[in-house]
Design a protein around this motif. Structure first.
Motif, mmCIF file in Angstrom:
data_model
loop_
_atom_site.group_PDB
_atom_site.id
_atom_site.type_symbol
_atom_site.label_atom_id
_atom_site.label_comp_id
_atom_site.label_asym_id
_atom_site.label_seq_id
_atom_site.Cartn_x
_atom_site.Cartn_y
_atom_site.Cartn_z
ATOM 1 N N GLY A 85 -36.272 22.673 14.766
ATOM 2 C CA GLY A 85 -37.636 22.966 14.336
ATOM 3 C C GLY A 85 -37.888 22.705 12.855
ATOM 4 N N PRO A 86 -39.155 22.559 12.507
ATOM 5 C CA PRO A 86 -39.509 22.265 11.117
ATOM 6 C C PRO A 86 -39.203 23.419 10.161
ATOM 7 N N ASN A 87 -39.096 24.636 10.669
ATOM 8 C CA ASN A 87 -38.815 25.797 9.824
ATOM 9 C C ASN A 87 -37.358 26.245 9.917
ATOM 10 N N ALA A 88 -36.513 25.433 10.515
ATOM 11 C CA ALA A 88 -35.098 25.795 10.671
ATOM 12 C C ALA A 88 -34.408 25.868 9.313
ATOM 13 N N ASP A 89 -33.352 26.656 9.257
ATOM 14 C CA ASP A 89 -32.548 26.832 8.038
ATOM 15 C C ASP A 89 -31.206 26.146 8.266
ATOM 16 N N ILE A 90 -30.763 25.330 7.321
ATOM 17 C CA ILE A 90 -29.514 24.588 7.460
ATOM 18 C C ILE A 90 -28.286 25.499 7.384
ATOM 19 N N GLY A 91 -28.392 26.630 6.738
ATOM 20 C CA GLY A 91 -27.255 27.539 6.594
ATOM 21 C C GLY A 91 -26.423 27.209 5.372
ATOM 22 N N GLY A 92 -25.318 27.886 5.241
ATOM 23 C CA GLY A 92 -24.430 27.697 4.099
ATOM 24 C C GLY A 92 -23.292 28.704 4.154
ATOM 25 N N GLY A 93 -22.556 28.795 3.072
ATOM 26 C CA GLY A 93 -21.450 29.754 3.020
ATOM 27 C C GLY A 93 -20.285 29.389 3.914
ATOM 28 N N ILE A 94 -20.108 28.117 4.203
ATOM 29 C CA ILE A 94 -19.026 27.663 5.078
ATOM 30 C C ILE A 94 -17.766 27.450 4.236
ATOM 31 N N GLY A 95 -16.649 27.934 4.761
ATOM 32 C CA GLY A 95 -15.404 27.772 4.031
ATOM 33 C C GLY A 95 -14.183 27.842 4.937
ATOM 34 N N ILE A 96 -13.035 27.876 4.296
ATOM 35 C CA ILE A 96 -11.743 28.020 4.961
ATOM 36 C C ILE A 96 -11.213 29.390 4.564
#
Length: 187
Positions: free
Chosen positions: A127-138
């Motif tokens: 969707g146009p209002n979707a959030d890509i996210g973040g805070g990804i790690g190992i």
């Protein structure tokens, strides 16, 4: 990154990951920071075989078992989908962590991640209002929540999209890597 290192990274991506001679020894070898040149290290994480491969230039130095978010093993689309992103990233930050022993933050979302995200929006996949996210790690496992090393051995995906390792393994890896280390995640 020097031109020859990018060539090495590309070469490794083309090499099949099966059929290594004496592969079992690569799970148990202990590496210390003075055993390896951190400037030549990169990680290849293969979601299909639940493995993290540590390379020094073109030489495979160690293999670690890992788990991910969802069992679907798809590329990350949006915040909250529990998918582990695919692509080429870098270690952006490192810290000791009370929940996961060690945490190495990836530069997700980076420019390539944003490009895929916007393309998927244009295709109507998100969707146009979707959030890509973040805070990804190992990081390690979360003992306080009852998640143990056995999750990694049994390939039980439990994270929200991160790459999880046994705590002893993430502690070792943490000492070997520097900020800026390339990390390729593929399926």
């Amino acid at each position: 990154m020097p031109r020859c290192s990018w060539f090495s990274l590309l070469l490794i991506l083309l090499i099949p990951l099966s059929g290594f001679n004496n592969e079992s020894g690569l799970y148990t070898v202990k590496l210390r920071p003075d055993d390896i040149d951190a400037d030549k290290v990169f990680l290849l994480i293969d979601k299909s075989d639940y493995r993290l491969y540590l390379y020094e230039d073109v030489k495979l130095r160690k293999i670690y078992k890992v788990v991910f978010g969802s069992r679907k093993m798809a590329d990350k689309l949006i915040q909250g989908d529990r998918q582990t992103p695919e692509g080429t990233f870098r270690i952006q930050a490192k810290r000791y962590d009370g929940r996961w022993s060690r945490f190495m933050l990836l530069d997700y979302p980076n420019e390539a991640s944003w490009a895929k995200f916007h393309q998927r929006q244009q295709q109507g996949l998100i969707g146009p209002n979707a959030d890509i996210g973040g805070g990804i790690g190992i990081h390690g496992v979360e003992y306080a929540s009852g998640i143990r090393d056995a999750y990694v051995d049994s390939r039980i995906n439990w994270t929200l999209g991160c790459v999880s390792m046994k705590n002893a393994d993430v502690n070792e890896l943490y000492e070997l890597l520097k900020i800026g280390t390339p990390v390729v995640i593929r399926r």
